[in-house]
Design a protein around this motif. Structure first.
Motif, PDB file in Angstrom:
ATOM      1  N   TYR A  20       3.471 -17.962  26.702  1.00  0.00           N
ATOM      2  CA  TYR A  20       2.949 -18.339  25.401  1.00  0.00           C
ATOM      3  C   TYR A  20       4.042 -18.882  24.507  1.00  0.00           C
ATOM      4  CZ  TYR A  20      -1.043 -15.627  26.996  1.00  0.00           C
ATOM      5  OH  TYR A  20      -2.083 -15.151  27.713  1.00  0.00           O
ATOM      6  N   ILE A  21       5.227 -18.282  24.603  1.00  0.00           N
ATOM      7  CA  ILE A  21       6.343 -18.749  23.787  1.00  0.00           C
ATOM      8  C   ILE A  21       6.636 -20.208  24.070  1.00  0.00           C
ATOM      9  CG2 ILE A  21       8.827 -18.527  23.404  1.00  0.00           C
ATOM     10  CD1 ILE A  21       8.523 -15.533  23.789  1.00  0.00           C
ATOM     11  N   VAL A  22       6.663 -20.559  25.338  1.00  0.00           N
ATOM     12  CA  VAL A  22       6.999 -21.925  25.727  1.00  0.00           C
ATOM     13  C   VAL A  22       5.957 -22.910  25.235  1.00  0.00           C
ATOM     14  CG1 VAL A  22       7.340 -23.481  27.677  1.00  0.00           C
ATOM     15  CG2 VAL A  22       8.348 -21.198  27.718  1.00  0.00           C
ATOM     16  N   THR A  23       4.661 -22.520  25.298  1.00  0.00           N
ATOM     17  CA  THR A  23       3.605 -23.465  24.961  1.00  0.00           C
ATOM     18  C   THR A  23       3.151 -23.397  23.513  1.00  0.00           C
ATOM     19  OG1 THR A  23       1.912 -21.888  25.662  1.00  0.00           O
ATOM     20  CG2 THR A  23       2.708 -23.460  27.295  1.00  0.00           C
ATOM     21  N   VAL A  24       3.315 -22.242  22.879  1.00  0.00           N
ATOM     22  CA  VAL A  24       2.797 -22.089  21.530  1.00  0.00           C
ATOM     23  C   VAL A  24       3.901 -21.842  20.521  1.00  0.00           C
ATOM     24  CG1 VAL A  24       1.187 -20.832  20.074  1.00  0.00           C
ATOM     25  CG2 VAL A  24       0.694 -21.116  22.491  1.00  0.00           C
ATOM     26  N   PHE A  25       4.688 -20.818  20.771  1.00  0.00           N
ATOM     27  CA  PHE A  25       5.721 -20.417  19.824  1.00  0.00           C
ATOM     28  C   PHE A  25       6.713 -21.540  19.579  1.00  0.00           C
ATOM     29  CE2 PHE A  25       8.322 -18.211  17.255  1.00  0.00           C
ATOM     30  CZ  PHE A  25       9.363 -17.491  17.796  1.00  0.00           C
ATOM     31  N   LEU A  26       7.054 -22.265  20.632  1.00  0.00           N
ATOM     32  CA  LEU A  26       8.084 -23.279  20.484  1.00  0.00           C
ATOM     33  C   LEU A  26       7.542 -24.579  19.941  1.00  0.00           C
ATOM     34  CD1 LEU A  26      10.060 -22.597  23.760  1.00  0.00           C
ATOM     35  CD2 LEU A  26      10.170 -21.483  21.565  1.00  0.00           C
ATOM     36  N   SER A  27       6.364 -25.001  20.404  1.00  0.00           N
ATOM     37  CA  SER A  27       5.819 -26.260  19.931  1.00  0.00           C
ATOM     38  C   SER A  27       4.704 -26.042  18.938  1.00  0.00           C
ATOM     39  CB  SER A  27       5.300 -27.101  21.098  1.00  0.00           C
ATOM     40  OG  SER A  27       4.356 -26.372  21.852  1.00  0.00           O
ATOM     41  N   GLY A  28       3.909 -24.984  19.167  1.00  0.00           N
ATOM     42  CA  GLY A  28       2.901 -24.562  18.219  1.00  0.00           C
ATOM     43  C   GLY A  28       2.061 -25.658  17.619  1.00  0.00           C
ATOM     44  N   PRO A  29       1.169 -26.316  18.388  1.00  0.00           N
ATOM     45  CA  PRO A  29       0.347 -27.366  17.804  1.00  0.00           C
ATOM     46  C   PRO A  29      -0.435 -26.854  16.613  1.00  0.00           C
ATOM     47  CG  PRO A  29      -0.464 -26.714  19.985  1.00  0.00           C
ATOM     48  CD  PRO A  29       0.842 -26.056  19.793  1.00  0.00           C
ATOM     49  N   GLN A  80      14.691 -25.496   8.041  1.00  0.00           N
ATOM     50  CA  GLN A  80      13.858 -24.358   7.680  1.00  0.00           C
ATOM     51  C   GLN A  80      12.957 -23.941   8.833  1.00  0.00           C
ATOM     52  OE1 GLN A  80      14.524 -23.014   4.820  1.00  0.00           O
ATOM     53  NE2 GLN A  80      13.071 -21.310   4.993  1.00  0.00           N
ATOM     54  N   ALA A  81      12.477 -24.905   9.605  1.00  0.00           N
ATOM     55  CA  ALA A  81      11.648 -24.588  10.769  1.00  0.00           C
ATOM     56  C   ALA A  81      12.435 -23.743  11.763  1.00  0.00           C
ATOM     57  CB  ALA A  81      11.154 -25.877  11.429  1.00  0.00           C
ATOM     58  N   VAL A  82      13.691 -24.096  11.985  1.00  0.00           N
ATOM     59  CA  VAL A  82      14.528 -23.337  12.919  1.00  0.00           C
ATOM     60  C   VAL A  82      14.795 -21.936  12.374  1.00  0.00           C
ATOM     61  CG1 VAL A  82      16.777 -23.239  14.073  1.00  0.00           C
ATOM     62  CG2 VAL A  82      15.580 -25.429  13.860  1.00  0.00           C
ATOM     63  N   LEU A  83      15.021 -21.822  11.071  1.00  0.00           N
ATOM     64  CA  LEU A  83      15.264 -20.510  10.467  1.00  0.00           C
ATOM     65  C   LEU A  83      14.033 -19.615  10.605  1.00  0.00           C
ATOM     66  CD1 LEU A  83      17.202 -21.332   7.160  1.00  0.00           C
ATOM     67  CD2 LEU A  83      18.102 -20.910   9.448  1.00  0.00           C
ATOM     68  N   VAL A  84      12.856 -20.174  10.365  1.00  0.00           N
ATOM     69  CA  VAL A  84      11.620 -19.392  10.484  1.00  0.00           C
ATOM     70  C   VAL A  84      11.412 -18.940  11.921  1.00  0.00           C
ATOM     71  CG1 VAL A  84       9.105 -19.523  10.386  1.00  0.00           C
ATOM     72  CG2 VAL A  84      10.465 -20.406   8.488  1.00  0.00           C
ATOM     73  N   ALA A 128       5.509 -31.945  11.389  1.00  0.00           N
ATOM     74  CA  ALA A 128       6.508 -32.763  12.081  1.00  0.00           C
ATOM     75  C   ALA A 128       7.816 -32.002  12.235  1.00  0.00           C
ATOM     76  CB  ALA A 128       6.739 -34.066  11.315  1.00  0.00           C
ATOM     77  N   ALA A 129       8.242 -31.278  11.185  1.00  0.00           N
ATOM     78  CA  ALA A 129       9.486 -30.510  11.257  1.00  0.00           C
ATOM     79  C   ALA A 129       9.375 -29.421  12.315  1.00  0.00           C
ATOM     80  CB  ALA A 129       9.803 -29.901   9.894  1.00  0.00           C
ATOM     81  N   TRP A 130       8.213 -28.773  12.402  1.00  0.00           N
ATOM     82  CA  TRP A 130       8.003 -27.714  13.387  1.00  0.00           C
ATOM     83  C   TRP A 130       8.052 -28.283  14.807  1.00  0.00           C
ATOM     84  CZ3 TRP A 130       8.280 -22.698  13.524  1.00  0.00           C
ATOM     85  CH2 TRP A 130       7.686 -21.997  14.575  1.00  0.00           C
ATOM     86  N   THR A 133      11.554 -29.662  16.103  1.00  0.00           N
ATOM     87  CA  THR A 133      12.536 -28.636  16.466  1.00  0.00           C
ATOM     88  C   THR A 133      11.997 -27.732  17.572  1.00  0.00           C
ATOM     89  OG1 THR A 133      11.715 -27.131  14.742  1.00  0.00           O
ATOM     90  CG2 THR A 133      13.528 -28.620  14.150  1.00  0.00           C
ATOM     91  N   GLU A 134      11.087 -28.233  18.345  1.00  0.00           N
ATOM     92  CA  GLU A 134      10.397 -27.456  19.370  1.00  0.00           C
ATOM     93  C   GLU A 134      11.335 -26.523  20.131  1.00  0.00           C
ATOM     94  OE1 GLU A 134       7.914 -28.247  23.519  1.00  0.00           O
ATOM     95  OE2 GLU A 134       8.159 -29.840  22.052  1.00  0.00           O
ATOM     96  N   GLY A 135      11.051 -25.234  20.056  1.00  0.00           N
ATOM     97  CA  GLY A 135      11.774 -24.231  20.828  1.00  0.00           C
ATOM     98  C   GLY A 135      13.132 -23.832  20.312  1.00  0.00           C
ATOM     99  N   GLN A 136      13.597 -24.438  19.232  1.00  0.00           N
ATOM    100  CA  GLN A 136      14.972 -24.199  18.792  1.00  0.00           C
ATOM    101  C   GLN A 136      15.102 -22.932  17.941  1.00  0.00           C
ATOM    102  OE1 GLN A 136      16.451 -27.692  16.821  1.00  0.00           O
ATOM    103  NE2 GLN A 136      16.071 -29.027  18.561  1.00  0.00           N
TER     104      GLN A 136
END
Length: 298
Positions: A20-29, A80-84, A128-130, A133-136
């Motif tokens: 789930y992390i790989v498909t949602v948490f990191l890219s989170g459509p 900010q996306a990476v910090l969150v 777009a910011a989220w 930074t996919e997965g970072q």
């Protein structure tokens, strides 16, 4: 033994959540795509006095919307996306998948109310910011780092050892932020009812660490929160039978300065360069890399 068990437990949680992390948490459509995995991972978060259960991506976008001005440069929003993402990863690593996330966030209704006619444009910027930074996440060693942020400093950030009383965060150092001084919000003044109070201690960056109020000594940040001050960098002055408080900056002053991050973005710095300036010694990695490295260490 207890420490090893806790580490093993956290590792197992990450492994279980990895698909789930790989498909949602990191890219989170953030829009419906028809893929069931996009909504598979939900989190519990505090909203007011209640707990809400919602998709992780909605929570993270809500955090970003509340925490940083939406009209900032895209690289600042990426920071900010990476910090969150890092803070959520850190919380889940410490408390497990059932942890209740306590950082405040905006719902879609609140975004619409706050942004009005700019909602569509600002929402797309956050998405777009989220996605960009996919997965970072930011790591120190092989663990998610402690990555605080503040809206505006008094001209420099604070030393983590002084503020937190720990040497566990050597990447939280004093960083010059001269552009923060030029902000219209830099100096603010409020007038309080008169009281017997004086600043008795400040840190190297000039933020108040102790205030004497009557016979009691209180923490500078606690004093700020109690009286709704813009910053914990302040001076106290008697004024016409009242207590005048003049603050510098906005926030606690520790970690990344959002204002300086935005100014650095205007100068052409990318998110990685900005984050490295404020968190020197850390690295940006994919969550999958953290899991791989943890497995190798075992």
């Amino acid at each position: 033994m207890r420490s090893r068990l806790k580490k093993a437990g956290c590792y197992i949680i990450i492994i279980v959540l990895l698909p789930y992390i790989v498909t949602v948490f990191l890219s989170g459509p953030l829009v419906e795509t028809g893929a069931p995995a996009a909504d598979a991972l939900t989190v519990k978060a505090v909203k007011g006095e209640e707990e809400a259960t919602l998709p992780l991506s909605d929570y993270c976008i809500g955090r970003m919307a509340r925490e940083i001005p939406a009209d900032y440069e895209e690289e600042a929003l990426q920071c900010q996306a990476v910090l969150v993402r890092t803070s959520v990863c850190r919380a889940m690593g410490e408390g497990g998948s059932q942890v209740t996330l306590e950082d405040e966030y905006w719902t879609e209704e609140e975004m619409r109310r706050e942004w009005g006619g700019r909602y569509g444009r600002y929402r797309r910027k956050m998405e777009a910011a989220w996605e960009d930074t996919e997965g970072q996440v930011i790591v120190y060693g092989d663990s998610p780092a402690n990555t605080p942020f503040t809206r505006l400093t008094n001209g420099s950030t604070r030393d983590g050892k002084e503020v937190l009383g720990s040497e566990d965060f050597p990447y939280l150092k004093i960083r010059d932020c001269p552009l923060d001084i030029e902000s219209e919000e830099q100096l603010q003044t409020v007038v309080l009812d008169d009281m017997d109070a004086e600043v008795t201690a400040s840190d190297t960056a000039g933020y108040v660490t102790q205030v004497r109020v009557g016979q009691e000594t209180v923490n500078g940040e606690a004093f700020r929160q109690t009286y709704g001050l813009a910053s914990s960098c302040f001076i106290l002055q008697k004024y016409e039978g009242k207590l005048r408080v003049t603050t510098r900056g906005v926030g606690h002053g520790l970690g990344l300065s959002q204002y300086t991050a935005n100014e650095m973005a205007k100068e052409g710095k990318d998110a990685a360069q900005i984050l490295q300036y404020f968190f020197e010694g850390t690295q940006i990695r994919e969550v999958a890399q953290i899991v791989t490295n943890s497995g190798a260490a075992e």
